[in-house]
Design a protein around this motif. Structure first.
Motif, PDB file in Angstrom:
ATOM      1  N   GLN A  23      26.166  42.945  14.602  1.00 29.73           N
ATOM      2  CA  GLN A  23      26.300  41.684  14.180  1.00 29.73           C
ATOM      3  C   GLN A  23      26.555  42.066  13.224  1.00 29.73           C
ATOM      4  O   GLN A  23      26.517  43.521  12.228  1.00 29.73           O
ATOM      5  N   CYS A  24      27.657  41.330  12.086  1.00 23.65           N
ATOM      6  CA  CYS A  24      28.323  41.533  11.199  1.00 23.65           C
ATOM      7  C   CYS A  24      28.122  40.701   9.729  1.00 23.65           C
ATOM      8  O   CYS A  24      28.396  39.053  10.034  1.00 23.65           O
ATOM      9  N   VAL A  25      28.456  40.883   8.853  1.00 21.03           N
ATOM     10  CA  VAL A  25      28.837  39.557   7.694  1.00 21.03           C
ATOM     11  C   VAL A  25      30.437  40.172   7.373  1.00 21.03           C
ATOM     12  O   VAL A  25      30.511  41.209   7.472  1.00 21.03           O
ATOM     13  N   PRO A  26      30.559  38.938   6.303  1.00 16.72           N
ATOM     14  CA  PRO A  26      31.715  38.815   6.311  1.00 16.72           C
ATOM     15  C   PRO A  26      32.621  39.998   5.029  1.00 16.72           C
ATOM     16  O   PRO A  26      31.791  40.679   4.705  1.00 16.72           O
ATOM     17  N   THR A  70      25.681  27.401  11.852  1.00 17.53           N
ATOM     18  CA  THR A  70      26.483  25.807  11.574  1.00 17.53           C
ATOM     19  C   THR A  70      25.231  25.511  10.703  1.00 17.53           C
ATOM     20  O   THR A  70      24.311  25.697  11.425  1.00 17.53           O
ATOM     21  N   ASP A  71      25.553  24.774   9.936  1.00 18.31           N
ATOM     22  CA  ASP A  71      24.836  23.322   9.981  1.00 18.31           C
ATOM     23  C   ASP A  71      23.737  22.820  11.032  1.00 18.31           C
ATOM     24  O   ASP A  71      23.349  22.060  10.391  1.00 18.31           O
ATOM     25  N   HIS A  72      24.773  23.095  11.587  1.00 17.48           N
ATOM     26  CA  HIS A  72      24.200  22.039  13.060  1.00 17.48           C
ATOM     27  C   HIS A  72      24.358  22.135  14.709  1.00 17.48           C
ATOM     28  O   HIS A  72      23.526  22.067  15.443  1.00 17.48           O
ATOM     29  N   LYS A 108      37.779  24.603  15.677  1.00 17.31           N
ATOM     30  CA  LYS A 108      36.708  24.334  14.769  1.00 17.31           C
ATOM     31  C   LYS A 108      35.910  25.921  14.517  1.00 17.31           C
ATOM     32  O   LYS A 108      35.384  25.810  13.856  1.00 17.31           O
ATOM     33  N   SER A 109      35.902  26.391  15.334  1.00 18.64           N
ATOM     34  CA  SER A 109      35.241  28.240  15.151  1.00 18.64           C
ATOM     35  C   SER A 109      35.918  28.572  13.841  1.00 18.64           C
ATOM     36  O   SER A 109      35.038  29.772  13.441  1.00 18.64           O
ATOM     37  N   CYS A 110      37.021  28.344  14.026  1.00 18.88           N
ATOM     38  CA  CYS A 110      37.978  29.375  13.191  1.00 18.88           C
ATOM     39  C   CYS A 110      37.501  28.653  11.620  1.00 18.88           C
ATOM     40  O   CYS A 110      36.850  30.040  10.299  1.00 18.88           O
ATOM     41  N   ALA A 111      37.630  27.480  11.172  1.00 19.70           N
ATOM     42  CA  ALA A 111      36.422  27.127  10.036  1.00 19.70           C
ATOM     43  C   ALA A 111      34.994  27.489   9.821  1.00 19.70           C
ATOM     44  O   ALA A 111      34.544  27.784   8.923  1.00 19.70           O
ATOM     45  N   TYR A 112      34.180  28.139  10.652  1.00 19.65           N
ATOM     46  CA  TYR A 112      32.546  28.257  10.740  1.00 19.65           C
ATOM     47  C   TYR A 112      32.693  29.251  10.356  1.00 19.65           C
ATOM     48  O   TYR A 112      31.463  30.130   9.609  1.00 19.65           O
ATOM     49  N   MET A 113      33.888  30.054  10.901  1.00 19.27           N
ATOM     50  CA  MET A 113      33.510  31.882  10.370  1.00 19.27           C
ATOM     51  C   MET A 113      34.335  31.614   8.807  1.00 19.27           C
ATOM     52  O   MET A 113      33.393  33.429   8.630  1.00 19.27           O
ATOM     53  N   ARG A 114      34.503  31.320   8.254  1.00 21.09           N
ATOM     54  CA  ARG A 114      35.211  31.989   6.561  1.00 21.09           C
ATOM     55  C   ARG A 114      33.504  31.831   5.921  1.00 21.09           C
ATOM     56  O   ARG A 114      33.084  30.785   6.042  1.00 21.09           O
ATOM     57  N   ASP A 115      33.511  33.098   5.708  1.00 24.32           N
ATOM     58  CA  ASP A 115      31.486  33.632   4.979  1.00 24.32           C
ATOM     59  C   ASP A 115      30.943  33.329   5.273  1.00 24.32           C
ATOM     60  O   ASP A 115      29.984  32.874   4.490  1.00 24.32           O
ATOM     61  N   ASN A 116      30.828  33.369   7.029  1.00 22.55           N
ATOM     62  CA  ASN A 116      29.851  33.510   7.811  1.00 22.55           C
ATOM     63  C   ASN A 116      29.625  34.582   8.060  1.00 22.55           C
ATOM     64  O   ASN A 116      30.218  35.547   9.126  1.00 22.55           O
ATOM     65  N   ALA A 117      28.560  35.446   8.451  1.00 21.61           N
ATOM     66  CA  ALA A 117      27.924  36.344   9.377  1.00 21.61           C
ATOM     67  C   ALA A 117      27.665  35.444  11.019  1.00 21.61           C
ATOM     68  O   ALA A 117      28.618  34.267  10.649  1.00 21.61           O
TER      69      ALA A 117
END
Length: 156
Positions: free
Chosen positions: A110-113, A24-26, A55-64
């Motif tokens: 390891q995965c991409v969306p 994430t950005d953090h 919180k992780s739910c939002a981080y998962m969107r469009d994120n490897a």
């Protein structure tokens, strides 16, 4: 329906334990998940079901992301990433080509969306597998609210 009792019923299904990790950005983050499954070999797809409240739910969107399958002795890691921090726990990260992962996991995928789907109070994230690695050893299991080692000799 008694939701607590229904959850107890679901807990009779023994599962493996994973930690899903991502950038994430953090910094590097992750969460413990036992709602993980393979979906397809062609293309190679896996699914992680994520509670909308975390919180992780939002981080998962469009994120490897990486799915880290835990070893039989990694209960402290499972608890830490489930929001129960363990004092003095050393978390050894590695930076993968697609997502960060836990250095000592039994296996890492390891995965991409690929796609995300509404799953009621969860979001179902499908990832396309881009890299995987695995090792020999026991896995960590979860049954009726308790962790247990799954012996690599169990099927022999």
């Amino acid at each position: 329906m008694d939701l607590r009792d229904y959850r107890n019923c679901l807990g009779t299904f023994a599962t493996g334990v994973t930690v899903v990790t991502f950038n994430t950005d953090h910094g590097k983050h992750g969460f413990t998940a036992n709602s993980f499954t393979s979906v397809s070999l062609e293309p190679p797809l896996v699914l992680v079901s994520v509670n909308r409240k975390i919180k992780s739910c939002a981080y998962m969107r469009d994120n490897a992301f990486a799915v880290n399958i835990l070893r039989g002795n990694q209960q402290d890691l499972a608890l830490h990433f489930a929001g129960k921090p363990r004092e003095g726990l050393e978390i050894r990260w590695k930076e993968g080509d697609y997502a960060p992962y836990l250095a000592d996991a039994l296996a890492t995928i390891q995965c991409v969306p690929w796609k995300a789907y509404d799953g009621g109070d969860h979001v179902l994230y499908l990832g396309e597998v881009k890299h995987y690695q695995y090792d020999e050893g026991d896995a960590l299991g979860f049954f009726r609210g308790n962790f247990f080692p799954i012996s690599s000799d169990a099927g022999k």
